[in-house]
Design a protein around this motif. Sequence first.
Motif, PDB file in Angstrom:
ATOM      1  N   PRO A   1      40.304  25.507   3.515  1.00 19.89           N
ATOM      2  CA  PRO A   1      38.900  25.474   3.920  1.00 19.89           C
ATOM      3  C   PRO A   1      38.131  24.442   3.092  1.00 19.89           C
ATOM      4  CG  PRO A   1      39.363  27.427   2.616  1.00 19.89           C
ATOM      5  CD  PRO A   1      40.675  26.747   2.848  1.00 19.89           C
ATOM      6  N   PHE A   2      37.013  24.002   3.631  1.00 15.92           N
ATOM      7  CA  PHE A   2      36.175  23.048   2.906  1.00 15.92           C
ATOM      8  C   PHE A   2      35.388  23.768   1.830  1.00 15.92           C
ATOM      9  CE2 PHE A   2      37.045  21.064   6.917  1.00 15.92           C
ATOM     10  CZ  PHE A   2      37.240  19.736   6.582  1.00 15.92           C
ATOM     11  N   GLN A   3      35.071  23.059   0.762  1.00 21.66           N
ATOM     12  CA  GLN A   3      34.223  23.610  -0.297  1.00 21.66           C
ATOM     13  C   GLN A   3      32.766  23.445   0.107  1.00 21.66           C
ATOM     14  OE1 GLN A   3      35.346  25.225  -3.126  1.00 21.66           O
ATOM     15  NE2 GLN A   3      37.215  25.046  -1.917  1.00 21.66           N
ATOM     16  N   PRO A   4      31.903  24.387  -0.274  1.00 22.77           N
ATOM     17  CA  PRO A   4      30.476  24.207  -0.005  1.00 22.77           C
ATOM     18  C   PRO A   4      29.992  22.913  -0.665  1.00 22.77           C
ATOM     19  CG  PRO A   4      30.920  26.469  -0.632  1.00 22.77           C
ATOM     20  CD  PRO A   4      32.191  25.690  -0.881  1.00 22.77           C
ATOM     21  N   ALA A   5      29.049  22.228  -0.004  1.00 19.08           N
ATOM     22  CA  ALA A   5      28.560  20.938  -0.491  1.00 19.08           C
ATOM     23  C   ALA A   5      27.057  20.995  -0.752  1.00 19.08           C
ATOM     24  CB  ALA A   5      28.876  19.847   0.518  1.00 19.08           C
ATOM     25  N   ASP A   6      26.596  20.119  -1.664  1.00 17.39           N
ATOM     26  CA  ASP A   6      25.170  20.035  -1.977  1.00 17.39           C
ATOM     27  C   ASP A   6      24.379  19.593  -0.750  1.00 17.39           C
ATOM     28  OD1 ASP A   6      25.317  20.586  -4.879  1.00 17.39           O
ATOM     29  OD2 ASP A   6      26.514  18.756  -4.884  1.00 17.39           O
ATOM     30  N   LEU A   7      24.927  18.618  -0.008  1.00 18.23           N
ATOM     31  CA  LEU A   7      24.281  18.118   1.205  1.00 18.23           C
ATOM     32  C   LEU A   7      25.270  18.213   2.355  1.00 18.23           C
ATOM     33  CD1 LEU A   7      22.049  16.720   2.832  1.00 18.23           C
ATOM     34  CD2 LEU A   7      22.858  14.526   1.925  1.00 18.23           C
ATOM     35  N   VAL A   8      24.863  18.909   3.402  1.00 18.25           N
ATOM     36  CA  VAL A   8      25.679  19.046   4.604  1.00 18.25           C
ATOM     37  C   VAL A   8      24.914  18.425   5.761  1.00 18.25           C
ATOM     38  CG1 VAL A   8      26.699  20.679   6.256  1.00 18.25           C
ATOM     39  CG2 VAL A   8      26.811  21.161   3.792  1.00 18.25           C
ATOM     40  N   VAL A   9      25.573  17.562   6.520  1.00 14.03           N
ATOM     41  CA  VAL A   9      24.978  17.044   7.745  1.00 14.03           C
ATOM     42  C   VAL A   9      25.783  17.624   8.904  1.00 14.03           C
ATOM     43  CG1 VAL A   9      23.999  14.953   6.729  1.00 14.03           C
ATOM     44  CG2 VAL A   9      26.303  14.875   7.646  1.00 14.03           C
ATOM     45  N   ALA A  10      25.078  18.200   9.863  1.00  8.72           N
ATOM     46  CA  ALA A  10      25.731  18.832  11.005  1.00  8.72           C
ATOM     47  C   ALA A  10      25.182  18.216  12.286  1.00  8.72           C
ATOM     48  CB  ALA A  10      25.495  20.346  10.986  1.00  8.72           C
ATOM     49  N   ASN A  11      25.929  17.263  12.823  1.00 12.70           N
ATOM     50  CA  ASN A  11      25.552  16.619  14.077  1.00 12.70           C
ATOM     51  C   ASN A  11      26.358  17.312  15.174  1.00 12.70           C
ATOM     52  OD1 ASN A  11      24.478  14.872  15.959  1.00 12.70           O
ATOM     53  ND2 ASN A  11      25.988  13.283  15.587  1.00 12.70           N
ATOM     54  N   ILE A  12      25.851  18.484  15.542  1.00 16.37           N
ATOM     55  CA  ILE A  12      26.563  19.390  16.445  1.00 16.37           C
ATOM     56  C   ILE A  12      25.538  19.871  17.473  1.00 16.37           C
ATOM     57  CG2 ILE A  12      27.786  21.603  16.566  1.00 16.37           C
ATOM     58  CD1 ILE A  12      28.605  21.161  13.630  1.00 16.37           C
ATOM     59  N   LEU A  13      25.967  20.097  18.690  1.00 17.23           N
ATOM     60  CA  LEU A  13      25.039  20.552  19.729  1.00 17.23           C
ATOM     61  C   LEU A  13      24.295  21.823  19.320  1.00 17.23           C
ATOM     62  CD1 LEU A  13      27.297  19.994  22.838  1.00 17.23           C
ATOM     63  CD2 LEU A  13      25.319  18.648  22.142  1.00 17.23           C
ATOM     64  N   GLY A  14      23.015  21.879  19.704  1.00 14.03           N
ATOM     65  CA  GLY A  14      22.147  22.999  19.354  1.00 14.03           C
ATOM     66  C   GLY A  14      22.728  24.383  19.591  1.00 14.03           C
ATOM     67  N   PRO A  15      23.277  24.647  20.788  1.00 16.94           N
ATOM     68  CA  PRO A  15      23.827  25.994  21.022  1.00 16.94           C
ATOM     69  C   PRO A  15      24.946  26.351  20.041  1.00 16.94           C
ATOM     70  CG  PRO A  15      23.566  24.824  23.092  1.00 16.94           C
ATOM     71  CD  PRO A  15      23.309  23.819  22.003  1.00 16.94           C
ATOM     72  N   LEU A  16      25.721  25.342  19.616  1.00 18.22           N
ATOM     73  CA  LEU A  16      26.802  25.617  18.668  1.00 18.22           C
ATOM     74  C   LEU A  16      26.246  25.794  17.259  1.00 18.22           C
ATOM     75  CD1 LEU A  16      29.563  23.195  20.011  1.00 18.22           C
ATOM     76  CD2 LEU A  16      29.147  25.594  20.595  1.00 18.22           C
ATOM     77  N   LEU A  17      25.177  25.057  16.918  1.00 22.14           N
ATOM     78  CA  LEU A  17      24.523  25.269  15.620  1.00 22.14           C
ATOM     79  C   LEU A  17      24.038  26.713  15.514  1.00 22.14           C
ATOM     80  CD1 LEU A  17      22.478  21.969  15.294  1.00 22.14           C
ATOM     81  CD2 LEU A  17      24.311  22.696  13.763  1.00 22.14           C
ATOM     82  N   ILE A  18      23.479  27.226  16.600  1.00 23.55           N
ATOM     83  CA  ILE A  18      22.994  28.609  16.606  1.00 23.55           C
ATOM     84  C   ILE A  18      24.181  29.583  16.517  1.00 23.55           C
ATOM     85  CG2 ILE A  18      21.842  30.385  17.998  1.00 23.55           C
ATOM     86  CD1 ILE A  18      20.075  28.042  19.140  1.00 23.55           C
ATOM     87  N   ALA A  19      25.197  29.352  17.344  1.00 24.03           N
ATOM     88  CA  ALA A  19      26.354  30.255  17.382  1.00 24.03           C
ATOM     89  C   ALA A  19      27.056  30.333  16.037  1.00 24.03           C
ATOM     90  CB  ALA A  19      27.336  29.806  18.468  1.00 24.03           C
TER      91      ALA A  19
END
Length: 164
Positions: free
Chosen positions: A93-111
Motif C-alpha cells: 500500500p502507499f504511505q500517507p503523504a503530506d500533499l495528495v492530488v486526486a484528479n479523479i471523477l467527482g462520483p469516485l471522489l465521493i465513493a
Amino acid sequence: QPSTSFLDMGCGSGILSIAAAKLGFKPVAGFDIDEEAVAASKENAAKNGVAVDYRVFALGEGAVTLDASIEAAKGVYPDLALQGKKNNSAVAPFQPADLVVANILGPLLIAFADEISGYVKKDLVISGILAELYPDVLSAFVSRGFREVSRKTLGEWSTGHLTR
C-alpha cells in the motif's frame, strides 16, 4: 521542501508527480487504474530524470456501485470501464503523504472519500470535478475533517485545495 511527501492519485501521464519531484518533494508516488497511464508515467519520469514510485492501483479495490449516469459516462470516461479491477495483493500500500492530488471523477471522489482521506497527512487537491458536483464532493471531505482553502472553476470543471 525536501521533507514533503507527494502522492498523485490518477496520475495519467505523470505530469503533476514529475513536477513535484522536480520541485523537491520526496518521496513522490503515483498511481492510476489504467496500466497504459502508469507505463506512460514511468517513461516520462525517466525522460525527466526523476524518481517516482508509480503503480497500477484501484481505489476501493475497484469495487463501487455505479449509478446509471456513471454507467452512461463510461463512453466519455474510459477509465470508468476499468472499475471492478482487483489490486495485486503483492503490491504494497502507499504511505500517507503530506500533499495528495486526486484528479479523479467527482462520483469516485465521493465513493472513496474515506480511503482517500486515509492517504492525506495535511493537504489535498481535488480536481477533475464537474462544477455542479463540486459542492457534494467538498461536503464529503468536510465531513471527514477537511476545510476548503481555495477553489478554481474553469468552464465546467472545478478544482479545490483542502487542508486538515
